[in-house]
Design a protein around this motif. Structure first.
Motif, short mmCIF file in Angstrom:
data_model
loop_
_atom_site.label_atom_id
_atom_site.label_comp_id
_atom_site.label_asym_id
_atom_site.label_seq_id
_atom_site.Cartn_x
_atom_site.Cartn_y
_atom_site.Cartn_z
N ARG A 198 18.54 33.97 69.78
CA ARG A 198 17.65 33.16 68.94
C ARG A 198 18.45 32.34 67.95
NH1 ARG A 198 12.35 35.46 68.99
NH2 ARG A 198 11.85 34.78 66.89
N VAL A 199 19.43 33.01 67.33
CA VAL A 199 20.25 32.30 66.35
C VAL A 199 20.99 31.15 67.04
CG1 VAL A 199 22.24 32.51 64.82
CG2 VAL A 199 20.47 34.29 64.83
N ARG A 200 21.56 31.46 68.24
CA ARG A 200 22.32 30.43 68.92
C ARG A 200 21.43 29.25 69.32
NH1 ARG A 200 25.44 32.36 73.91
NH2 ARG A 200 24.88 34.30 72.88
N ALA A 201 20.17 29.55 69.67
CA ALA A 201 19.25 28.47 70.07
C ALA A 201 18.83 27.64 68.86
CB ALA A 201 18.03 29.06 70.76
N LEU A 202 18.75 28.30 67.70
CA LEU A 202 18.23 27.58 66.53
C LEU A 202 19.29 26.86 65.73
CD1 LEU A 202 15.44 29.96 65.18
CD2 LEU A 202 15.16 27.65 66.08
N VAL A 203 20.55 27.33 65.83
CA VAL A 203 21.59 26.70 65.00
C VAL A 203 21.71 25.19 65.26
CG1 VAL A 203 24.09 26.57 64.68
CG2 VAL A 203 22.90 28.73 64.35
N PRO A 204 21.76 24.77 66.54
CA PRO A 204 21.84 23.31 66.75
C PRO A 204 20.62 22.58 66.22
CG PRO A 204 21.99 24.51 68.85
CD PRO A 204 21.74 25.51 67.80
N LEU A 205 19.56 23.33 65.95
CA LEU A 205 18.34 22.70 65.48
C LEU A 205 18.19 22.75 63.97
CD1 LEU A 205 15.86 24.03 68.12
CD2 LEU A 205 16.96 21.81 67.99
N ALA A 206 19.20 23.33 63.30
CA ALA A 206 19.10 23.46 61.85
C ALA A 206 18.80 22.10 61.23
CB ALA A 206 20.39 24.04 61.29
N GLY A 207 19.53 21.09 61.72
CA GLY A 207 19.33 19.73 61.19
C GLY A 207 17.88 19.28 61.32
N PRO A 208 17.38 19.19 62.58
CA PRO A 208 15.99 18.76 62.77
C PRO A 208 14.99 19.65 62.04
CG PRO A 208 17.11 19.01 64.89
CD PRO A 208 18.10 19.34 63.84
N LEU A 209 15.28 20.96 61.96
CA LEU A 209 14.35 21.86 61.28
C LEU A 209 14.26 21.51 59.80
CD1 LEU A 209 14.74 25.52 62.58
CD2 LEU A 209 12.62 24.33 62.09
N ILE A 210 15.43 21.29 59.21
CA ILE A 210 15.44 20.95 57.78
C ILE A 210 14.81 19.57 57.57
CG2 ILE A 210 16.95 20.43 55.82
CD1 ILE A 210 18.82 22.65 57.01
N LEU A 211 15.18 18.66 58.49
CA LEU A 211 14.60 17.32 58.43
C LEU A 211 13.07 17.40 58.53
CD1 LEU A 211 16.37 14.76 58.32
CD2 LEU A 211 15.62 14.29 60.66
N GLY A 212 12.62 18.25 59.48
CA GLY A 212 11.19 18.46 59.66
C GLY A 212 10.57 19.01 58.39
N ALA A 213 11.29 19.92 57.73
CA ALA A 213 10.77 20.50 56.49
C ALA A 213 10.62 19.41 55.44
CB ALA A 213 11.70 21.60 56.00
N PHE A 214 11.59 18.49 55.41
CA PHE A 214 11.51 17.39 54.44
C PHE A 214 10.32 16.47 54.73
CE2 PHE A 214 16.00 18.17 53.18
CZ PHE A 214 15.76 18.24 51.82
N THR A 215 10.17 16.16 56.03
CA THR A 215 9.02 15.34 56.42
C THR A 215 7.74 16.02 55.97
OG1 THR A 215 10.27 14.92 58.42
CG2 THR A 215 8.03 14.08 58.36
N GLU A 216 7.73 17.36 56.17
CA GLU A 216 6.53 18.09 55.83
C GLU A 216 6.28 18.04 54.33
OE1 GLU A 216 6.08 21.67 58.18
OE2 GLU A 216 4.78 22.42 56.58
N ILE A 217 7.36 18.16 53.56
CA ILE A 217 7.19 18.09 52.11
C ILE A 217 6.64 16.71 51.73
CG2 ILE A 217 8.45 18.05 49.92
CD1 ILE A 217 10.34 20.18 51.22
N GLY A 218 7.17 15.66 52.42
CA GLY A 218 6.66 14.31 52.16
C GLY A 218 5.19 14.20 52.49
N ASP A 219 4.81 14.79 53.64
CA ASP A 219 3.40 14.78 54.04
C ASP A 219 2.54 15.49 53.02
OD1 ASP A 219 3.75 13.37 56.34
OD2 ASP A 219 3.90 15.12 57.65
N ARG A 220 3.02 16.65 52.56
CA ARG A 220 2.26 17.41 51.57
C ARG A 220 2.10 16.59 50.30
NH1 ARG A 220 0.61 19.66 55.08
NH2 ARG A 220 1.63 21.29 56.22
N ALA A 221 3.17 15.90 49.92
CA ALA A 221 3.10 15.09 48.71
C ALA A 221 2.01 14.03 48.86
CB ALA A 221 4.45 14.44 48.43
N ALA A 222 1.99 13.39 50.05
CA ALA A 222 0.97 12.38 50.30
C ALA A 222 -0.41 13.01 50.27
CB ALA A 222 1.23 11.72 51.65
N ALA A 223 -0.52 14.21 50.89
CA ALA A 223 -1.81 14.89 50.93
C ALA A 223 -2.29 15.20 49.52
CB ALA A 223 -1.69 16.18 51.74
N MET A 224 -1.35 15.60 48.65
CA MET A 224 -1.70 15.92 47.26
C MET A 224 -2.18 14.66 46.54
SD MET A 224 -0.65 19.14 46.68
CE MET A 224 -0.23 19.22 44.98
#
Lengths: 292, 288, 258
Positions: C184-210
């Protein structure tokens, strides 16, 4: 009231071409305006612009103006705009505030921010919850809901705030026929209350029943803008990347074989289609003056 | 049978039942639409086919192998599953890389890979976007990338979860011709959808789910002909269904409803079928 | 699975959230006030444990306490037990690693302190509906923005985990073999970037929602839940607990300067 005057908008990143070009259109209070168009035609940007998400949050260059209830969108802070315009975005998940933990609280969130009295708020929240069919899920976490339920929650959250203008971007994309009709039933009621409704919707049958006006977007520009029946029956619809109603297609094809009275406008609803074809199958004579 | 489901029952962790004694089989090469209202259990059923959900009781067999005895990755050789939401699956820098991901995992040779990807991109209309970043595409396009990434795996069974959401007129036409192409190749397609127009145009068999049970299973023609109120009644209607009111009638396609409104008895769903019926019912066509 | 409490199952659940917040805070401060291992142990067994048992949340509490503190405790015992600098009473030696008595004592002390911290806040979370805690803080005049940051932080963990789960499922459905935690770790490590990026997008979305929900339009928003139950008893209890914490700090500081 929503008023676009020669409005052009370009996103800061990505494609250099404007996402919206010279948009001029008006949505009056107490009317429903449907917006249709192919993928990438600018529907979502149009919704974002009315609510202030663009340019306030996305950034971007614009010229011309957009006014909502007489206030220029670009010059009014978003949270303040929220008191007059409500936005239901396409992806319901991205619309959960994250600040509240149950469906009921989520519905109340906007009202709390507007400092609405508690008793009024309670009453309104219960009412909206029943309207969008979420009463049974009142104490569930918004994150645990299905896509369709989140979509209804997003709609309810905006309805509760009773904005004078409401914008819905594909509000029925994850709903079944029953759920979609219910949403449009709510829009009909809003219209009666004098709300200006702008709705991006690909199910033309829903628009045919409820919308007063339909705008077709193509490549960021207005390709057509007029009364629902005229626009949805327009033979150029496929050229604009919009699939016509089956009723319309059937009538147009029938007309090629002389099986449709061409003095009748092409039908966009079940009722008008049934009337027209009934006339054909019962060989009710076509009035002489109208014959080609 | 490429797929065989026997008495499949599934309950969520909190005990709420999602599927209740679902039984049906699908032969190789069939095109099946699983339809139903929101919350009928369609997506849960689809997720069982690819092993993401495991039955509470009953069995799901794909190509004769029980899914609960295989890992998701092992099942991926037999079943290509296209998720409803493309957001969480495309983490590649280019569309081409995203499409190549599956074939690479399955150990395709470079040549097989190239051929499979070229084909998958072509049939989904993405050839010109091969080098684009998936994030720069529209929702509809991203959905097609997800589809291409599954088609490239060349699985005998393809399962689509709500393929029409967010697809515009042109993409729908593309999806339709793609389904035709898959049928010609003899691949089995099962789509979970609430889009009835799409269902009647591209599928030959309809399975109606209602509150986690199979309410109807038959050909599209039979389904169109069946009156909603006369729907089966296979004696399986449970008390809970009775209590919560009458069964939801799925909205029929526009022309089916039109034909009914006109009092026609023949089942009609497509424009061509409607026109031929119309011609028959109009005794003497005026000679132009 | 959520660690957040939802229902009102015991009198402890019904206490004013601020009382429980002050309790968790005071117990933690007291726990850290003295280096001895006995002091945090006493707090755990004589204060926190009875409170949790009374609230009827012992099972979840034990599970979560083990889950959250086990990694830290194991690491502490390995590092401090074997490599305590200047250890004199060596119990066993394995090359450079020398298991020492002093190391073990130090590890136990630190572990118990950390467990008191984790346990106090688990007690708070397990017995308090998060939205009630948030509205209690807002009602006490805390800035809505700070309250929002706290509530979002409570939810971001589960949301992040759900997202990672969906990505793993999609990858497996594309034939990626993932076995065990390492897989699981090996599968997710290459995705750390997109995951974090996704988290940022989500924070942006939440900000807009607020923002689209008028967040920040007024300094004093109203509250659906209304004023929360409070009592003189609880007010006194809070004052006493704060005094205890202050006393603990004073004793500690005095001990140091003396």
């Amino acid at each position: 009231m929503i008023e676009f005057k020669d409005f052009t908008f370009t996103y800061p990143t990505g494609r250099p071409a404007p996402a919206l070009r010279s948009i001029t259109m008006t949505v009056r209070p107490g009317t429903i305006c449907g917006v249709v168009g192919a993928d990438g035609s600018g529907k979502t940007t149009l919704a974002a612009v009315v609510s202030g998400v663009s340019p306030h949050l996305t950034g971007g260059e614009f010229s011309g103006s957009v006014e909502v209830c007489g206030r220029p969108v670009a010059g009014t802070p978003m949270a303040e705009l929220a008191t007059s315009v409500g936005l239901v975005r396409q992806d319901p998940f991205s619309q959960i505030s994250g600040a509240r933990f149950t469906v009921r609280e989520e519905l109340a969130f906007g009202l709390e921010n507007l400092a609405v009295e508690r008793d009024v708020m309670r009453h309104r929240v219960e009412h909206v919850m029943a309207d969008v069919g979420l009463s049974e899920l009142a104490d569930r976490s918004p994150y645990e809901l299905s896509g369709g339920q989140q979509q209804r929650l997003a709609i309810g959250s905006v309805l509760a705030m009773r904005p004078a203008v409401i914008v819905l971007d594909e509000p029925t994309s994850q709903l079944d026929a029953e759920g979609s009709r219910r949403v449009f039933g709510i829009l009909d009621a809003l219209k009666e209350r004098g709300v200006a409704v702008l709705v991006m919707e690909h199910r033309l049958e829903l628009l045919a029943r409820s919308a007063d006006q339909v705008v077709v977007l193509e490549d960021g520009a207005v390709a057509a803008d007029g009364p629902t029946r005229e626009v949805l029956g327009d033979p150029r619809l496929p050229e604009w990347g919009v699939g016509p109603l089956q009723y319309t297609t059937a009538a147009r094809r029938a007309a090629e074989h002389g099986l449709w009275d061409e003095s009748r406008p092409l039908p966009v609803t079940l009722e008008t289609a049934a009337d027209g074809f009934h006339q054909v199958t019962h060989r009710i004579p076509i009035p002489a003056g109208d014959q080609p | 049978m490429i797929l065989s489901i026997d008495s499949l029952t599934y309950a969520y962790a909190n005990g709420t039942p999602a599927l209740n004694g679902v039984t049906f089989q699908v032969a190789a090469g069939e095109r099946v639409a699983v339809v139903g209202s929101n919350g009928a259990g369609k997506s849960t059923l689809a997720r069982h086919l690819v092993g993401i959900e495991r039955p509470t009781s009953g069995t799901v067999e794909v190509e004769g192998r029980r899914t609960d005895e295989l890992s998701i990755a092992e099942l991926a050789r037999s079943v290509g599953f296209v998720f409803q939401n493309p957001h969480d699956q495309l983490h590649a820098r280019t569309v081409a890389k995203a499409v190549e991901f599956g074939p690479r995992n399955l150990g395709f040779t470079a040549e097989q890979r190239a051929r499979a990807c070229e084909w998958a991109l072509r049939v989904t209309g993405l050839t010109h976007h091969a080098q684009d970043h998936p994030h720069h595409l529209s929702f509809g396009q991203r959905k097609r990338v997800a589809l291409a990434s599954v088609l490239a795996m060349d699985t005998p069974l393809v399962v689509l979860d709500e393929p029409t959401t967010g697809q515009d007129h042109r993409s729908l036409a593309l999806l339709g011709s793609l389904l035709g192409e898959l049928a010609e190749e003899g691949r089995t397609v099962i789509a979970v959808t609430h889009d009835m127009e799409f269902c009647v145009q591209h599928f030959e068999r309809v399975i109606v789910l209602e509150r986690g049970r199979v309410r109807w299973d038959g050909t599209v023609e039979q389904w169109l002909a069946a009156d909603a109120t006369a729907l089966p009644a296979d004696g399986s209607r449970d008390d809970a269904a009775e209590r919560s009111g009458p069964p939801t009638d799925l909205e029929r396609p526009q022309l089916t409803r039109l034909a009914r409104e006109l009092g026609w008895s023949a089942p009609v769903a497509t424009v061509d079928a409607f026109l031929s019926e119309l011609r028959e019912r109009t005794p003497s066509v005026p000679a132009n | 699975m959520s660690i957040l409490a939802v229902s009102d199952t015991s009198p402890i659940h019904r206490l004013n959230p601020v009382t429980k917040l002050v309790f968790a805070f005071s117990v933690t401060v007291c726990g850290f006030a003295h280096t001895s291992a006995l002091w945090p142990l006493a707090l755990l067994l004589l204060v926190l444990l009875p409170a949790i048992v009374y609230a009827g949340a012992l099972r979840r509490f034990t599970q979560l306490l083990a889950l959250f503190s086990a990694p830290v405790v194991v690491a502490l015992f390995l590092v401090q037990g074997f490599f305590y600098p200047g250890a004199e009473r060596v119990i066993a030696a394995l090359g450079p690693a020398r298991l020492s008595y002093e190391g073990l004592i130090f590890a136990a002390q630190t572990a118990l302190h950390i467990m008191v911290l984790v346990a106090s806040f688990l007690f708070l979370l397990l017995t308090t509906s998060p939205s009630r805690l948030m509205s209690a803080m807002t009602q006490r005049g805390m800035s809505p923005k700070i309250v929002y940051v706290i509530s979002a932080a409570l939810q971001i963990g589960p949301a992040f985990a759900a997202r990672a789960q969906r990505i793993l499922q999609a990858q497996q459905a594309h034939g990626l073999v993932i076995r065990g935690l390492r897989g699981r770790v090996r599968a997710l490590v290459p995705l750390a970037g997109p995951l974090i990026l996704g988290a940022f997008t989500e924070i942006g979305d939440r900000a807009a929602a607020m923002e689209t929900r008028a967040f920040g339009v007024t300094r004093r928003p109203t509250s659906l839940s209304g004023p929360l139950p409070d009592s003189t008893g609880q007010r006194v209890a809070r004052a006493v607990m704060i005094l205890c914490a202050a006393a603990a700090v004073a004793v500690n500081v005095w001990g140091v300067i003396r």
